[in-house]
Scaffold this motif. Sequence first.
Motif, PDB file in Angstrom:
ATOM      1  N   PHE A  59       0.830  -1.199   0.000  1.00  0.00           N
ATOM      2  CA  PHE A  59       0.000   0.000   0.000  1.00  0.00           C
ATOM      3  C   PHE A  59       0.869   1.255   0.000  1.00  0.00           C
ATOM      4  CE2 PHE A  59      -2.392   3.332   2.249  1.00  0.00           C
ATOM      5  CZ  PHE A  59      -3.447   3.468   1.361  1.00  0.00           C
ATOM      6  N   LYS A  63       0.959   4.003  -2.939  1.00  0.00           N
ATOM      7  CA  LYS A  63       0.696   5.410  -2.613  1.00  0.00           C
ATOM      8  C   LYS A  63       1.848   6.292  -3.061  1.00  0.00           C
ATOM      9  CE  LYS A  63      -0.449   8.322   1.320  1.00  0.00           C
ATOM     10  NZ  LYS A  63      -0.599   8.349   2.764  1.00  0.00           N
ATOM     11  N   ARG A  64       3.083   5.837  -2.841  1.00  0.00           N
ATOM     12  CA  ARG A  64       4.267   6.598  -3.210  1.00  0.00           C
ATOM     13  C   ARG A  64       4.392   6.738  -4.738  1.00  0.00           C
ATOM     14  NH1 ARG A  64       7.966   3.624  -0.693  1.00  0.00           N
ATOM     15  NH2 ARG A  64       8.258   2.318  -2.512  1.00  0.00           N
ATOM     16  N   PHE A  67       0.865   8.857  -6.172  1.00  0.00           N
ATOM     17  CA  PHE A  67       0.455  10.175  -5.666  1.00  0.00           C
ATOM     18  C   PHE A  67       1.634  11.026  -5.520  1.00  0.00           C
ATOM     19  CE2 PHE A  67      -2.984   7.376  -4.099  1.00  0.00           C
ATOM     20  CZ  PHE A  67      -4.035   7.962  -4.777  1.00  0.00           C
TER      21      PHE A  67
END
Length: 67
Positions: A59, A63-64, A67
């Motif tokens: 996750f 996310k890194r 986004f």
Amino acid sequence: MTLVGGVGTIFGPLLGAGFIVSMQNYLSGGELGNYIHIIMGVVFVICVLSFRSGIVGQFAKFKRDNF
């Protein structure tokens, strides 16, 4: 539980424990009661092979990267 959730993270073992216990409770209530350990073993192997850094690590990587 730690391998499923993510080694080296604070919330990984907590999430892994919650995932394993929830899956165990869900599977034990149905007709699959005799095969619960086989199903959990298969899910465990798939999680460890697919998510090398655990659910929390995947996750965080998602996310890194997005986004």
